[in-house]
Design a protein around this motif. Sequence first.
Motif, mmCIF file in Angstrom:
data_model
loop_
_atom_site.group_PDB
_atom_site.id
_atom_site.type_symbol
_atom_site.label_atom_id
_atom_site.label_comp_id
_atom_site.label_asym_id
_atom_site.label_seq_id
_atom_site.Cartn_x
_atom_site.Cartn_y
_atom_site.Cartn_z
ATOM 1 N N VAL A 85 35.670 46.803 39.717
ATOM 2 C CA VAL A 85 35.647 45.473 40.334
ATOM 3 C C VAL A 85 36.660 45.406 41.468
ATOM 4 C CG1 VAL A 85 36.194 43.029 39.970
ATOM 5 C CG2 VAL A 85 34.784 44.252 38.311
ATOM 6 N N GLU A 86 37.811 46.003 41.276
ATOM 7 C CA GLU A 86 38.858 45.999 42.286
ATOM 8 C C GLU A 86 38.465 46.779 43.539
ATOM 9 O OE1 GLU A 86 42.875 44.914 41.986
ATOM 10 O OE2 GLU A 86 41.150 43.569 41.953
ATOM 11 N N ALA A 87 37.661 47.846 43.354
ATOM 12 C CA ALA A 87 37.311 48.693 44.499
ATOM 13 C C ALA A 87 35.934 49.306 44.278
ATOM 14 C CB ALA A 87 38.356 49.785 44.693
ATOM 15 N N PRO A 88 34.878 48.496 44.319
ATOM 16 C CA PRO A 88 33.544 48.997 43.960
ATOM 17 C C PRO A 88 33.016 50.098 44.875
ATOM 18 C CG PRO A 88 33.407 46.800 44.915
ATOM 19 C CD PRO A 88 34.851 47.066 44.667
ATOM 20 N N GLY A 89 33.529 50.171 46.103
ATOM 21 C CA GLY A 89 33.033 51.193 47.023
ATOM 22 C C GLY A 89 33.967 52.367 47.202
ATOM 23 N N ARG A 104 33.647 34.998 41.668
ATOM 24 C CA ARG A 104 34.054 34.196 42.828
ATOM 25 C C ARG A 104 35.516 33.762 42.806
ATOM 26 N NH1 ARG A 104 29.251 29.889 42.561
ATOM 27 N NH2 ARG A 104 30.004 29.981 40.407
ATOM 28 N N PRO A 105 36.059 33.290 41.678
ATOM 29 C CA PRO A 105 37.457 32.839 41.726
ATOM 30 C C PRO A 105 38.454 33.956 42.021
ATOM 31 C CG PRO A 105 36.320 31.859 39.869
ATOM 32 C CD PRO A 105 35.424 32.933 40.409
ATOM 33 N N SER A 106 38.239 35.139 41.442
ATOM 34 C CA SER A 106 39.210 36.221 41.588
ATOM 35 C C SER A 106 38.864 37.190 42.712
ATOM 36 C CB SER A 106 39.328 37.001 40.277
ATOM 37 O OG SER A 106 38.079 37.563 39.913
ATOM 38 N N HIS A 107 37.576 37.371 42.991
ATOM 39 C CA HIS A 107 37.131 38.324 44.002
ATOM 40 C C HIS A 107 36.020 37.682 44.844
ATOM 41 C CE1 HIS A 107 39.072 40.815 40.954
ATOM 42 N NE2 HIS A 107 39.208 41.762 41.865
ATOM 43 N N PRO A 108 36.373 36.706 45.667
ATOM 44 C CA PRO A 108 35.348 35.916 46.362
ATOM 45 C C PRO A 108 34.479 36.713 47.330
ATOM 46 C CG PRO A 108 37.543 35.437 47.209
ATOM 47 C CD PRO A 108 37.737 36.235 45.969
ATOM 48 N N ASP A 109 34.954 37.852 47.782
ATOM 49 C CA ASP A 109 34.177 38.649 48.733
ATOM 50 C C ASP A 109 33.389 39.770 48.060
ATOM 51 O OD1 ASP A 109 35.158 37.147 50.896
ATOM 52 O OD2 ASP A 109 36.977 38.377 50.995
ATOM 53 N N ALA A 132 27.359 44.713 44.154
ATOM 54 C CA ALA A 132 28.289 45.774 44.543
ATOM 55 C C ALA A 132 28.985 46.366 43.321
ATOM 56 C CB ALA A 132 29.317 45.235 45.534
ATOM 57 N N VAL A 133 29.377 45.497 42.404
ATOM 58 C CA VAL A 133 30.025 45.976 41.184
ATOM 59 C C VAL A 133 29.031 46.750 40.323
ATOM 60 C CG1 VAL A 133 31.168 45.265 39.056
ATOM 61 C CG2 VAL A 133 31.731 44.135 41.214
ATOM 62 N N GLU A 134 27.819 46.232 40.182
ATOM 63 C CA GLU A 134 26.788 46.937 39.411
ATOM 64 C C GLU A 134 26.576 48.349 39.949
ATOM 65 O OE1 GLU A 134 22.039 46.986 39.488
ATOM 66 O OE2 GLU A 134 22.830 45.015 38.930
ATOM 67 N N GLU A 135 26.454 48.468 41.256
ATOM 68 C CA GLU A 135 26.190 49.778 41.854
ATOM 69 C C GLU A 135 27.384 50.715 41.701
ATOM 70 O OE1 GLU A 135 25.078 48.712 45.809
ATOM 71 O OE2 GLU A 135 23.002 48.186 45.255
ATOM 72 N N GLY A 136 28.605 50.182 41.873
ATOM 73 C CA GLY A 136 29.784 51.016 41.693
ATOM 74 C C GLY A 136 29.919 51.503 40.266
ATOM 75 N N LEU A 137 29.664 50.620 39.297
ATOM 76 C CA LEU A 137 29.757 51.004 37.902
ATOM 77 C C LEU A 137 28.668 52.003 37.516
ATOM 78 C CD1 LEU A 137 30.677 47.578 36.303
ATOM 79 C CD2 LEU A 137 32.052 49.661 36.187
ATOM 80 N N GLU A 152 42.419 39.132 30.701
ATOM 81 C CA GLU A 152 43.784 39.596 30.935
ATOM 82 C C GLU A 152 43.932 40.210 32.328
ATOM 83 O OE1 GLU A 152 44.838 42.242 27.780
ATOM 84 O OE2 GLU A 152 44.535 40.723 26.217
ATOM 85 N N HIS A 153 42.847 40.770 32.832
ATOM 86 C CA HIS A 153 42.851 41.330 34.187
ATOM 87 C C HIS A 153 42.663 40.253 35.256
ATOM 88 C CE1 HIS A 153 43.213 45.566 33.316
ATOM 89 N NE2 HIS A 153 42.198 45.537 32.462
ATOM 90 N N GLY A 154 42.509 39.010 34.842
ATOM 91 C CA GLY A 154 42.383 37.921 35.802
ATOM 92 C C GLY A 154 40.968 37.558 36.183
ATOM 93 N N LEU A 155 39.972 38.120 35.492
ATOM 94 C CA LEU A 155 38.589 37.784 35.784
ATOM 95 C C LEU A 155 38.189 36.513 35.037
ATOM 96 C CD1 LEU A 155 36.869 41.294 35.654
ATOM 97 C CD2 LEU A 155 37.740 40.062 37.642
#
Length: 415
Positions: free
Chosen positions: A388-392, A320-325, A330-335, A300-303
């Motif tokens: 995911v939207e802002a991992p840093g 990759r499709p929703s957040h290609p960069d 990065a997500v693992e570390e942010g979470l 639902e969030h587009g992932l």
Amino acid sequence: MTYDRVREVDQAIADALVGERARQNDTLAMIASENHVSEAVMEAQSSELTNKYAEGYPGERYYGGCEFADEVEQLAIDRARELWGADHVNVQPHSGSQANMGVYLGVLEPGDKILSLDLTHGGHLSHGHPANFAGQVYEVEQYEVDAETGYVDYEGLAEQAEAYDPDIIVSGYSAYPREVDFERIQETADAVGAYHLADIAHITGLVAAGVHESPVGVADFVTGSTHKTIRAGRGGIIMCDEEYADDIDNAVFPGSQGGPLMHNVAGKAVGFGEALEPEFEEYAAQTVANAKALGERLKEHGLDLVSDGTDNHLVLVDLRPSHPDTTGKAVEEGLEAAGVVLNANTVPGETRSAFNPSGIRAGTPALTTRGFDEDDCREVADLIYQVVEAPGDDDVVAEVSERVDELADEYPLYE
């Protein structure tokens, strides 16, 4: 638990143990291969059986003083046979990987051919990766999931097996969110004269509870871990028909191991006993329901989810499709900074390094053990998406962390 006796002799280790207990209490464990065992399982694993050598098998030991070791191991065997309906069970492997080694050593010769799923498509190191013993001792060819659907291509697997002529085909996976059709893979193995090893390391508990089809009685050999969805003492297990019993037992001891870790076997026995209770079926069903709810909310969030969903305890997100960069690491570390612990993971068609891949893998076994339901897992999906939207972003991490603290308090783990 304060580990006072440890503290008396080793302050540093006591501090680390207390810290780990606090970490597990205060964070949300979502690594798909992890779970939280009961206090009873932990107590059994810390018993005096850690002092006992028991090389051999119940009634046929190479040391004296094994009467209680025999009793514990036989209980573990009997409970496993009841849980999974297996003819023969070996509970001595120290891990799922060593269970696989036991099968390979029992029925293959060096240089024989293994056909298994590629690691980046959801397979496991012990299925034949060149960094692992299996890839160094045997010839290995690997199949892949369908690039578009994310499902195992059973027809393609059959064609590949016919061309490759393997000695053993391995099914069962570490990052595959769909139910496995073990019967179709067995048909393929039979057609080419190969053995079939079904590695259910991740889904041992789901199979025991009947929420995933069982390969026991279908595949020639079934291996698994005993500490993931089954919540027993940490280690491995091998199940097979009686005709292979001697080959498997000899391959485990003395073929690949010395004395069994009897304190771990005790933990297995206790956990298997817990899994025989009616409540365990409810737990396994809730684990799957939670994973489905988690996955649907992430969508639902587009992932993008590999295979567009899940049938089991895990979801695999392709960023990759929703957040290609954005990388999985990065997500693992942010979470993790926010108190949600999952892992970066390769995805089919991976375009990055395995050390910094394009996906994340999230599982619900440990959350379900804490008491989370579908609504809770939908909220966890919301928290994951924020990162995911802002991992840093430190502000986002702090906001998510605050809610994680509240959830951890709401669902306490170890008092």
